[in-house]
Write a protein that holds these residues in place. Structure first.
Motif, PDB file in Angstrom:
ATOM      1  N   THR A  99       0.826  -1.196   0.000  1.00 12.75           N
ATOM      2  CA  THR A  99       0.000   0.000   0.000  1.00 12.75           C
ATOM      3  C   THR A  99       0.866   1.254   0.000  1.00 12.75           C
ATOM      4  O   THR A  99       0.339   2.365   0.021  1.00 12.75           O
ATOM      5  CB  THR A  99      -0.898   0.030   1.249  1.00 12.75           C
ATOM      6  N   HIS A 100       2.185   1.068   0.019  1.00 11.61           N
ATOM      7  CA  HIS A 100       3.107   2.199   0.078  1.00 11.61           C
ATOM      8  C   HIS A 100       4.303   1.903  -0.814  1.00 11.61           C
ATOM      9  O   HIS A 100       4.363   0.843  -1.445  1.00 11.61           O
ATOM     10  CB  HIS A 100       3.551   2.461   1.512  1.00 11.61           C
TER      11      HIS A 100
ATOM     12  N   ASN B 253      11.001  -0.153  -3.991  1.00 10.58           N
ATOM     13  CA  ASN B 253      10.460  -1.156  -4.903  1.00 10.58           C
ATOM     14  C   ASN B 253       9.243  -0.691  -5.684  1.00 10.58           C
ATOM     15  O   ASN B 253       8.985  -1.156  -6.788  1.00 10.58           O
ATOM     16  CB  ASN B 253      10.109  -2.429  -4.116  1.00 10.58           C
ATOM     17  N   ALA B 254       8.453   0.210  -5.103  1.00  8.05           N
ATOM     18  CA  ALA B 254       7.236   0.674  -5.778  1.00  8.05           C
ATOM     19  C   ALA B 254       7.121   2.186  -5.639  1.00  8.05           C
ATOM     20  O   ALA B 254       6.293   2.689  -4.872  1.00  8.05           O
ATOM     21  CB  ALA B 254       6.009  -0.024  -5.198  1.00  8.05           C
ATOM     22  N   PRO B 255       7.930   2.936  -6.371  1.00 10.91           N
ATOM     23  CA  PRO B 255       7.952   4.400  -6.200  1.00 10.91           C
ATOM     24  C   PRO B 255       6.655   5.087  -6.577  1.00 10.91           C
ATOM     25  O   PRO B 255       6.459   6.249  -6.236  1.00 10.91           O
ATOM     26  CB  PRO B 255       9.097   4.836  -7.125  1.00 10.91           C
ATOM     27  N   PHE B 256       5.754   4.393  -7.257  1.00  6.56           N
ATOM     28  CA  PHE B 256       4.496   4.977  -7.694  1.00  6.56           C
ATOM     29  C   PHE B 256       3.409   4.896  -6.630  1.00  6.56           C
ATOM     30  O   PHE B 256       2.320   5.432  -6.805  1.00  6.56           O
ATOM     31  CB  PHE B 256       3.998   4.249  -8.960  1.00  6.56           C
TER      32      PHE B 256
ATOM     33  N   MET C  98      -4.029  -0.263  -3.638  1.00 10.83           N
ATOM     34  CA  MET C  98      -2.917  -1.165  -3.380  1.00 10.83           C
ATOM     35  C   MET C  98      -2.307  -1.534  -4.725  1.00 10.83           C
ATOM     36  O   MET C  98      -2.940  -1.369  -5.779  1.00 10.83           O
ATOM     37  CB  MET C  98      -3.352  -2.412  -2.613  1.00 10.83           C
ATOM     38  N   TYR C  99      -1.088  -2.033  -4.685  1.00  8.45           N
ATOM     39  CA  TYR C  99      -0.349  -2.310  -5.911  1.00  8.45           C
ATOM     40  C   TYR C  99       0.286  -3.693  -5.839  1.00  8.45           C
ATOM     41  O   TYR C  99       0.905  -4.056  -4.831  1.00  8.45           O
ATOM     42  CB  TYR C  99       0.748  -1.264  -6.134  1.00  8.45           C
ATOM     43  N   LEU C 100       0.112  -4.443  -6.906  1.00 12.31           N
ATOM     44  CA  LEU C 100       0.815  -5.713  -7.066  1.00 12.31           C
ATOM     45  C   LEU C 100       2.012  -5.451  -7.967  1.00 12.31           C
ATOM     46  O   LEU C 100       1.875  -4.872  -9.040  1.00 12.31           O
ATOM     47  CB  LEU C 100      -0.097  -6.751  -7.711  1.00 12.31           C
ATOM     48  N   PHE C 101       3.198  -5.837  -7.518  1.00 12.61           N
ATOM     49  CA  PHE C 101       4.378  -5.705  -8.369  1.00 12.61           C
ATOM     50  C   PHE C 101       5.239  -6.943  -8.167  1.00 12.61           C
ATOM     51  O   PHE C 101       5.069  -7.700  -7.207  1.00 12.61           O
ATOM     52  CB  PHE C 101       5.177  -4.440  -8.026  1.00 12.61           C
ATOM     53  N   GLY C 102       6.161  -7.154  -9.080  1.00  6.16           N
ATOM     54  CA  GLY C 102       7.019  -8.315  -8.932  1.00  6.16           C
ATOM     55  C   GLY C 102       7.922  -8.531 -10.120  1.00  6.16           C
ATOM     56  O   GLY C 102       8.063  -7.669 -10.991  1.00  6.16           O
TER      57      GLY C 102
ATOM     58  N   LYS D 200      19.160   1.505  -8.001  1.00  9.23           N
ATOM     59  CA  LYS D 200      19.284   2.829  -8.630  1.00  9.23           C
ATOM     60  C   LYS D 200      17.916   3.466  -8.900  1.00  9.23           C
ATOM     61  O   LYS D 200      17.841   4.583  -9.390  1.00  9.23           O
ATOM     62  CB  LYS D 200      20.042   2.702  -9.953  1.00  9.23           C
ATOM     63  N   GLY D 201      16.846   2.710  -8.604  1.00  4.31           N
ATOM     64  CA  GLY D 201      15.504   3.237  -8.825  1.00  4.31           C
ATOM     65  C   GLY D 201      15.044   3.198 -10.265  1.00  4.31           C
ATOM     66  O   GLY D 201      14.125   3.925 -10.650  1.00  4.31           O
ATOM     67  N   THR D 202      15.649   2.337 -11.091  1.00  5.36           N
ATOM     68  CA  THR D 202      15.285   2.279 -12.515  1.00  5.36           C
ATOM     69  C   THR D 202      14.612   0.964 -12.886  1.00  5.36           C
ATOM     70  O   THR D 202      14.505   0.631 -14.065  1.00  5.36           O
ATOM     71  CB  THR D 202      16.542   2.462 -13.389  1.00  5.36           C
ATOM     72  N   GLN D 203      14.146   0.212 -11.876  1.00  7.64           N
ATOM     73  CA  GLN D 203      13.587  -1.109 -12.163  1.00  7.64           C
ATOM     74  C   GLN D 203      12.212  -1.059 -12.808  1.00  7.64           C
ATOM     75  O   GLN D 203      11.782  -2.034 -13.433  1.00  7.64           O
ATOM     76  CB  GLN D 203      13.517  -1.946 -10.873  1.00  7.64           C
TER      77      GLN D 203
END
Length: 497
Positions: free
Chosen positions: A395-396, A407-410, A418-422, A440-443
């Motif tokens: 959620t953050h 991991n989830a800058p958005f 909420m956000y699913l990422f992976g 580096k924040g470019t993933q």
């Protein structure tokens, strides 16, 4: 210096609002100075001596002492009647912390005239944390002494307690004695008898999750869940606290003392095989969950770095690189903020909102998730990925207190989603590439990375699968996750870095 002379005056040398002449520290032998207030600076004193400018303006010489706002952890005012014999009746005390120091310092200023004292009170009132809404605060502080590097107890005594005590905020500290301590503590809490009206946890994400779940199991959960909750980072990664106060326990303590509130999003996990519900802000499946389970025996040896110690062999051993199967379905409802069900009736009427923070736009059928084109509605849509290295729900922004990776800058804790990422199925080299890019924040633009905004999710995994909720493992192969937007009152401010 003549009246026609000119001189370059820096911003911090300009006069603001004179609050009166005071004596510093000990009024019996303290040096008399003038006290000033300036926006952006809590207060400052000036040396005697005026500088005449070419314009009809008078400024004093360079400030002798300036305290920036970020160094102020409270302002208290007193009437010292016993000091009448020396003419210093009124006192202002400031709790400050030096920028590069771990110690607090209390500065005292004694006013001779009541009118100067009252004016100073009004100017510095915004730094008086004790009485913001007219309700006496009483905080229940729960400390997990074994979290992370075992600094939670130290953080309480050296940081939180001095700040709360200085600001006259009542509190009681309790150390967790076992994994079930918080649940048992909250179960025995009588809402009608207790004087507590806030909670603070010092530890990792798991301690917050334990408190949240205990509150939701309580017979008076609808009352308890409204209590503000503060978090001070004392765990391994401290993801949620990093979203509220950054990585700094001092800033977390300041936000708690200042009672900076925001409506935080959480989600509820229903495990269909056991009918158990858990409340959380982060959930992982795949490699991270395995690392949590396998690293528990290394807690006493490596502390917060036990996950790294467990992960390294998986990248260097010649065995097959792990692949995890999972069927993922999601909903993205445009009216989720107004919806409520019978078992969520207690959140009806809460202040549910979407924060207006600027975040990267995620299309309605996010291309990163390889999902089919999607319209808002109540239908389940399947993400067309069945094999992963891992996936996570948050959620953050999922910031770590150990490294610089986000991991989830958005995502934001109060944006109402909420956000699913992976990471999709990949080789060791591709996984290492992802880790390098994440640092580096470019993933986000990496082809193996995916993410999807959602309001509800469902997972079907192989029999015997584990997932982790806020660092705690649970066994279930079929579970649903439902967003509860703006559900908890968190003490903090969203990190904008």
């Amino acid at each position: 210096m003549g009246n026609n002379s000119t001189i370059d005056i820096q911003n911090d040398e300009l006069l603001a609002c004179k609050l009166g002449s005071v004596k510093e520290n000990d009024p019996t032998d303290g040096k008399e100075v003038d006290l000033y207030y300036q926006p952006g600076k809590a207060f400052f004193t000036m040396q005697i001596g005026e500088i005449a400018l070419s314009k009809p303006t008078v400024a004093f010489k360079k400030c002798r002492k300036i305290i920036p706002c970020e160094q102020v952890y409270g302002v208290s005012t007193f009437e010292d009647f016993l000091l009448n014999d020396i003419g210093s009746t009124y006192r202002i005390s400031i709790l400050k912390k030096e920028e590069n120091s771990d110690k607090f310092e209390i500065l005292n200023f004694y006013f001779k005239r009541e009118e100067d004292f009252v004016q100073a009170q009004l100017k510095l009132d915004e730094y008086n944390f004790a009485d913001r809404d007219g309700v006496e605060r009483n905080i229940c502080v729960l400390v997990n002494p074994i979290s992370g590097k075992k600094v939670s107890r130290e953080y309480y005594f050296s940081i939180l307690k001095p700040v709360l005590s200085f600001n006259s905020i009542k509190h009681s500290m309790f150390e967790t004695q076992s994994a079930t301590y918080i649940e048992e503590f909250i179960t025995e809490l009588d809402v009608n008898q207790t004087s507590f009206n806030e909670f603070v946890v010092i530890g990792g994400d798991g301690v917050f999750s334990q408190l949240l779940n205990a509150l939701m199991k309580h017979s008076d959960s609808s009352k308890l869940i409204k209590f503000p909750i503060g978090i001070i980072p004392g765990g391994s990664t401290n993801s949620l606290c990093c979203a509220l106060s950054g990585k700094n326990p001092y800033m977390a303590s300041k936000n708690i003392a200042n009672k900076s509130l925001l409506k935080g999003d959480i989600f509820r996990v229903n495990m269909n095989d056991s009918k158990k519900s858990i409340y959380s802000t982060a959930l992982t499946y795949g490699l991270p969950s395995d690392l949590v389970i396998e690293s528990e025996n290394l807690r006493n040896i490596f502390g917060r770095y036990r996950y790294i110690a467990t992960a390294v062999p998986k990248f260097i051993k010649p065995t097959k690189f792990p692949v995890y199967e999972s069927e993922v379905f999601y909903k993205l409802e445009d009216d989720h903020q107004q919806q409520s069900s019978t078992d969520d009736a207690h959140i009806e009427g809460s202040d549910l909102r979407v924060c207006g923070i600027s975040i990267p736009k995620i299309p309605d059928g996010d291309l990163r998730s390889d999902s089919t084109l999607f319209k808002f509605g109540n239908e389940w849509k399947k993400i067309n990925i069945d094999e992963f290295l891992f996936h996570a729900i948050i959620t953050h922004e999922n910031r770590s207190s150990v490294g610089k990776d986000v991991n989830a800058p958005f995502a934001r804790i109060d944006d109402g989603f909420m956000y699913l990422f992976g990471l999709k199925k990949c080789s060791r080299i591709e996984a290492l590439t992802f880790l390098s890019r994440a640092s580096k924040g470019t993933q986000v633009d990496y082809e193996k990375y995916f993410y999807q905004k959602a309001t509800e999710l469902r997972f079907k995994n192989p029999c015997g699968s584990y997932f982790c909720s806020d660092g705690e493992p649970y066994k279930s192969d079929d579970y649903t996750v439902k967003l509860l937007p703006g559900f908890v009152n968190l003490m903090g401010e969203t990190v904008k870095e």
